[in-house]
Every structure is written in C-alpha cells, then in structure tokens.
Design an enzyme around this catalytic site. Structure first.
Site, short mmCIF file in Angstrom:
data_model
loop_
_atom_site.label_atom_id
_atom_site.label_comp_id
_atom_site.label_asym_id
_atom_site.label_seq_id
_atom_site.Cartn_x
_atom_site.Cartn_y
_atom_site.Cartn_z
N LYS A 1 6.05 -10.37 -18.53
CA LYS A 1 5.51 -9.06 -18.91
C LYS A 1 4.13 -9.21 -19.55
CE LYS A 1 7.83 -6.61 -17.01
NZ LYS A 1 8.32 -7.66 -16.26
N CYS B 1 0.83 -1.20 0.00
CA CYS B 1 0.00 0.00 0.00
C CYS B 1 0.87 1.26 0.00
CB CYS B 1 -0.91 0.01 1.22
SG CYS B 1 -1.89 -1.50 1.41
N TRP C 1 -3.57 -1.89 -1.47
CA TRP C 1 -3.47 -3.18 -2.13
C TRP C 1 -3.95 -4.21 -1.12
CZ3 TRP C 1 -1.06 -7.93 -1.48
CH2 TRP C 1 -1.03 -8.78 -2.60
N GLU D 1 1.53 -10.14 -16.88
CA GLU D 1 1.27 -9.06 -15.93
C GLU D 1 0.28 -8.03 -16.45
OE1 GLU D 1 5.13 -8.31 -13.15
OE2 GLU D 1 5.37 -7.82 -15.26
N LYS E 1 3.46 -2.41 -7.13
CA LYS E 1 4.85 -2.25 -7.53
C LYS E 1 5.83 -2.83 -6.52
CE LYS E 1 8.10 -0.63 -10.18
NZ LYS E 1 8.28 -1.24 -11.51
N HIS F 1 10.01 -31.70 -24.30
CA HIS F 1 9.77 -32.50 -23.10
C HIS F 1 8.43 -32.16 -22.45
CE1 HIS F 1 13.73 -34.31 -23.21
NE2 HIS F 1 14.25 -33.10 -23.42
N ARG G 1 1.51 1.63 -5.98
CA ARG G 1 1.72 0.69 -4.89
C ARG G 1 0.45 -0.07 -4.52
NH1 ARG G 1 6.44 1.64 -2.01
NH2 ARG G 1 5.54 0.50 -0.27
N ASN H 1 0.54 0.27 6.15
CA ASN H 1 1.08 -0.54 5.06
C ASN H 1 1.79 -1.72 5.70
OD1 ASN H 1 2.32 -1.61 2.78
ND2 ASN H 1 4.00 -0.13 2.82
N GLY H 2 1.32 -2.93 5.44
CA GLY H 2 1.95 -4.10 6.03
C GLY H 2 0.92 -5.15 6.41
#
Length: 611
Positions: free
Chosen positions: A488, A2, A73, A491, A606, A507, A27, A99-100
């Site tokens: 990429k 966040c 987030w 995402e 991010k 294989h 973020r 944040n955490g």
C-alpha cells in the site's frame, strides 16, 4: 486496464461518454478521447486525465447521438496525444477504441503497410482498425463482417467498439479476454468496461462473452459468435447502488473505502454467518463440499493484494482444515508447468474478476482437471463465469486503485470457507467453530474501533512523510499483513517499502536498519508474540525507528517503540482483518502529505486485464 464507454440512442452522447470516462478513470488515466458520429466522424483526444480532454474539447460542437470514449493505461506507446484512443483508420472513415493487447500486431502492421496503410501512432490498436478497413476493402463486405473476420486474425485480448462514417446509425463491439458490458435502455444502449457508467441510466445489462460480437442499430441489439451464429443475450439486473460509486463527502475514494470496511465485511458475511442458528452457509461450497473435504491439496492463484489475501488463506486452511495449501502468483503459475491433478482445488482470487493472469491460470488448471473455485467482487465478471463454483465478496464498487476493502472482504470470505471446510473435515470442533463464529461476528465492530485511530495515525504520518524507505515485519497470520502494508505504501506514496517475516530480518534486511529507517512491526498478542518482542529489541539495538501495531492493553512493547498503535483484541486467526486497518491509514495519510494522487497513483490501473 483501459476504460471504454459508448452510447447510441436518443440522448446527447458526449455528456454521457465524458461522465462515463470519469467513472472509469481508475482503469487508466494516461490519456483520454472521444469519437462522435453525426454526419462526420470526429475524434477528440488528449494526453492526461479526462479533465484535460474536457478542456481540450471546450465549446466545440459535440452534438451527436452516437459516440464512444476511452481512458488509457499505456501498453504500446508512451502516453501522448497521438497514442491516445480513439484511433482512425488510414482513410479516417472508421474509428476504434480498444482495451487489451494485440500480440501479433507487428506482423499485421508490416502486411498493412505493404497494402498502403499509413500509421501515426505506436499502438497495436491502430493496427486493429486498419486491419478492419483492409478486410472490408478486400472482401467488399459490410463493416460488421469485416470486424468479425478481423477477430479471426488478431491474437491477444480485446474489448473494442467500432464506428464508421459510412454506417451512421450503427455501433459494433466485441470482446475476448477484456470485459465488456452493455446496458439496455428504451431504444438506447450503453457500453462500458464495467457497470459504473451505466447504472445511472439502466439496471438491465448484458455481459458480453468471449468471442462474441454485438451489433447495435435501429434501436436493436444483435449478438453473434465469431463464427457468425446468433446468440441469445442474457439480460441481468444490476444490484449496484449509485451512491456507492460517489465519494460521499470523503476527500478520496480510498479513504471512503477504508472507512466502508465495517459494512463491506458485514456484507461479505451476510447470509453466510448465521450466528443464532450456529450455522455457516456458502452456496458455492455446498455443491463441491465433497471435493473440498477430500482434496489432496488446494492451490491459490492471485496477483497483488489478492495474493496477500491468499497467503492469509494458506494459514487459515492449513490451520483450521488441515489441507496442504500452495499460494502462487498467477502471473508465474502457467509458465512453470505446474503439477495439477483432478484431486486438486484451485482457488482464484480477484477483486475485478477480470485479472488476465488469473484467468490464464484458471484455464490451465481446468485443462488439467482441477476444480476451480473463484472469489471475486464483480457480479458477471469473467472469473465468475470461468470457474466451477465460487463466492462473491459483496464489498461494493472499489474505485481507489489501491485495494483496501477488497482485501478484508476477500479475507472474510476465505475465513468462512476455511471454517466450513474445517468443520466438515472434522478438524474444527463444534466448540471451536462456535467461538470463531462469535468472534467473526464481532469483527465489523472491532474494525470500526480501529478506524477511530485515524487522527493518531495522521499525526504519526507527519513524522515519516519524507523518508525514502520503510520495513514492515510480521509473523504468522500477520506476515501477509506486513506484505500488504508495504504494498500500500509503495503504490500510493512512491516510498520504497518491503515486507518480511520478522524472523527473516536478521538474514539480510537488518543491514538496512539505522537511525533513519522506520520499521513497522505488527506485534499483536498471539502465539508468536514473544518472538516478535525479540525482533523489536533487535531493531531497537540498531537505532531503528519502531512503529508498532499492538493489542490494546499491551504494556511491554510501548516501552520499546517510538510510536504504538493499539487495535482491539481478537482471535489470532482473525487478526489480519483488524491489524491491516492502521497500515491502510498510514499509507493513505503519508501519500496525502506528500501530495500524491491517492486514488490514481502513477503507472497503475485498477483492473489488470493484460498479461
């Protein structure tokens, strides 16, 4: 993950906070909110992006000189209005942003419910603020003391800011494991997860350390340890330029950052590659030169794109320096009881310098006596401070969630490291070193030339924008590039894509190939070229649709591939710096054509500051 931002001073707080949240939105962008303190402690929060929050606030009176904001987030609880930050305590006299992750939130919540606290959200953060309120009530202490005592009870990671209706001129912040920087102005202070919301107002900052508490009131800041010992803050000067965090006329930050790579690669070499003197210089290596020369093994720990850069470094260090290398996912490293000794060097790679899994891997390696070398982009970041030595990539801010210039900057620094260590060990001759120095010096120009393929790649993207699967194949130095290209695409376009060593296709993955399967093959001229040509024939025989990245002038593969992208020739060991560029552009244009949010892809953030 966040983003948090706060302000206390003489200006209007709300515009500063909103602008800061926009700059931190990379973020996290599930929801956003602000808390303003002006007689009343008022919280506005809304599911969605910062623009949704602004619309929700509308014309309401937001006059205040102290406030804080958060862009989320989601970890605990789905994205919605209720789970958005800031969170009130039960009495609504205290508010917090966080944040955490608080790992012991369930036990704390149960205890607090028994004490009469009412919870409205599913978040661990609401537990945190009610814990502070309960401690203040039970101990009849100051808010500052209540926060300090609460820090002893929570387990996990946090960067928090706390406001209280009963303390109208005070702002309290603390951190452990999640980043927090304080900008110092004239009688005003700016707090944020990184420096991007701060640089517009001041270039003097303090990076808060783990287990530290900052109390700001009456135009002054005091920092104390969790044990209540006064700390002397170290004020640093930011070298960040404001125009580096703006789009500069590009439609998206990602496209801007792709096109910045000639500059960012050059900046990563600046002062380190002295071509005329025939000298390589990396200050972080110098002090530990003998450690590198005598190392039994090098372990590389990283996540995501940085892990792919680490894979390139494995080829580089084993090829040029002849040191055994193992590349580990930082997220798995400490959970398998790895064998680490004092003769090992651990290289930790992270764009943000705040990646929680990588920080945890560093702590484990340090406890076993290994020497830790960090490679990151953000000055003053946690990894930069936790390592014995290291090197900054100097790529400049990367706002797009999908890393592009971070990858090439990391590979550039790792290439320089491998060349220095190889030369010191005597495994890289003077002649070979000189050749590589000349070629590395030419890389920014060759990347510039590769970027001229943009229009061609946009046209190719039109053909494949509606497919559901992609395969990426490469060998040798280009195998990590295949992995990075697939990542990429996943995402930002949400197309399923997988990268494989080209020889591994038969294989298993070859079963997937039919006339609907696009296969991107990195087939530049190197020691594996003839083998890759054979792999392309195998794909073609099964009617796979081949997009080949080849060296300029190749007249063999264009006869086999449906689409051919020619990149400038360079040394095999440096080719990842060039061959990755078309794959970045391909993923970008496919995502744009599919209508995806390129800079803020769903479910991603991010800087991954939670485990």
């Amino acid at each position: 993950m966040c983003g948090i931002v706060a302000y206390i001073g003489h200006r209007e707080a709300c515009p500063i906070i909103i602008k800061g949240l926009r700059r931190l939105e990379y973020r996290g962008y599930d929801s956003a909110g602000v808390a303003l303190l002006n007689g009343q402690l008022t919280v506005y929060k809304k599911k969605g992006k910062v623009a949704d929050l602004e619309a929700f606030i509308g014309e309401q009176d937001t006059h205040a000189h102290i406030g804080m904001g958060h862009t989320r987030w989601a970890t605990h609880g789905e994205p919605n209005d209720v789970n958005a930050h800031p969170h009130y305590s039960t009495s609504e006299r205290i508010a917090i942003i966080h944040n955490g992750i608080i790992e012991n939130y369930a036990a704390l919540k149960q205890h607090l419910q028994q004490q009469g606290h009412v919870f409205h959200s599913d978040t661990d953060t609401e537990v945190f603020v009610n814990l502070i309120e309960e401690i203040q009530k039970q101990n009849n202490c100051s808010l500052e003391e209540a926060v300090r005592l609460a820090l002893h009870e929570v387990v996990g990671a946090y960067a928090i800011v706390v406001l209280s209706k009963d303390n109208p001129g005070q702002l309290i912040a603390a951190r452990k494991g999640s980043p927090l920087v304080i900008g110092v102005g004239e009688g005003e202070f700016f707090l944020a997860s990184d420096a991007t919301p701060i640089i517009e107002y001041t270039n003097e900052v303090v990076y808060v350390n783990d287990y530290e508490l900052a109390v700001i009131k009456d135009g002054k800041m005091e920092i104390r340890s969790r044990e209540d010992v006064v700390q002397t803050p170290y004020i640093q000067k930011l070298e960040l330029e404001l125009d580096r965090i703006e789009k500069g006329g590009y439609e998206h930050f990602m496209l801007k950052e792709i096109f910045e790579q000639p500059r960012s690669i050059l900046d990563s070499m600046r002062g380190r590659l002295e071509l005329e003197a025939g000298h390589l210089n990396m200050g972080g290596v110098r002090a530990y030169e003998r450690k590198f020369v005598n190392a039994d093994r090098i372990l590389i720990v990283a996540c995501g794109t940085s892990w792919h850069a680490g894979l390139v470094a494995e080829y580089l260090l084993e090829d040029l320096a002849r040191i055994p290398v193992e590349v580990e996912y930082a997220s798995e490293f400490r959970y398998r009881n790895p064998v680490i000794t004092e003769r090992d060097i651990v290289i930790a790679i992270s764009q943000s310098g705040e990646t929680a899994d990588t920080l945890a891997a560093i702590e484990l390696a340090k406890s076993r006596g290994a020497t830790i070398f960090g490679i990151c982009n953000v000055v003053g970041s946690s990894i930069a401070r936790a390592t014995d030595a290291g090197a900054y990539t100097h790529a400049g801010p990367e706002i797009g969630v999908a890393s592009t210039k971070a990858f090439t900057a990391q590979v550039t620094v790792l290439t320089l490291l491998a060349m220095i260590v190889g030369h010191k060990r005597g495994t890289l001759t003077d002649t070979r070193l000189r050749e590589l120095m000349v070629e590395l010096d030419n890389i920014p120009g060759k990347v510039e030339k590769a970027l001229q393929l943009n229009d061609q790649i946009e046209q190719i993207s039109e053909t494949f924008k509606d497919v559901t699967n992609f395969l990426y194949l490469g060998r040798g130095y280009n195998f990590p590039v295949a992995l990075e290209g697939a990542l990429k695409l996943k995402e930002i376009s949400y197309i399923h894509a997988e990268g494989y060593p080209a020889a591994e296709m038969k294989h298993g993955p070859i079963a997937l190939i039919d006339e609907n399967m696009p296969v991107v093959v990195i087939a530049t001229k190197d020691s594996s070229y003839e083998k890759v040509v054979s792999n392309i024939q195998e794909v073609k025989a099964r009617k796979g649709r081949i997009i080949a990245v080849v060296t300029e002038g190749d007249d063999v593969i264009p006869q086999m591939a449906e689409f051919t992208i020619e990149v400038p020739a360079t040394s095999e060991v440096l080719m990842p710096l060039v061959s990755v560029v078309p794959l970045q552009l391909l993923s970008y244009h496919i995502a744009v054509l599919r209508g995806c949010n390129v800079d803020q892809p769903r479910n991603l953030a991010k800087s991954v500051t939670v485990e």
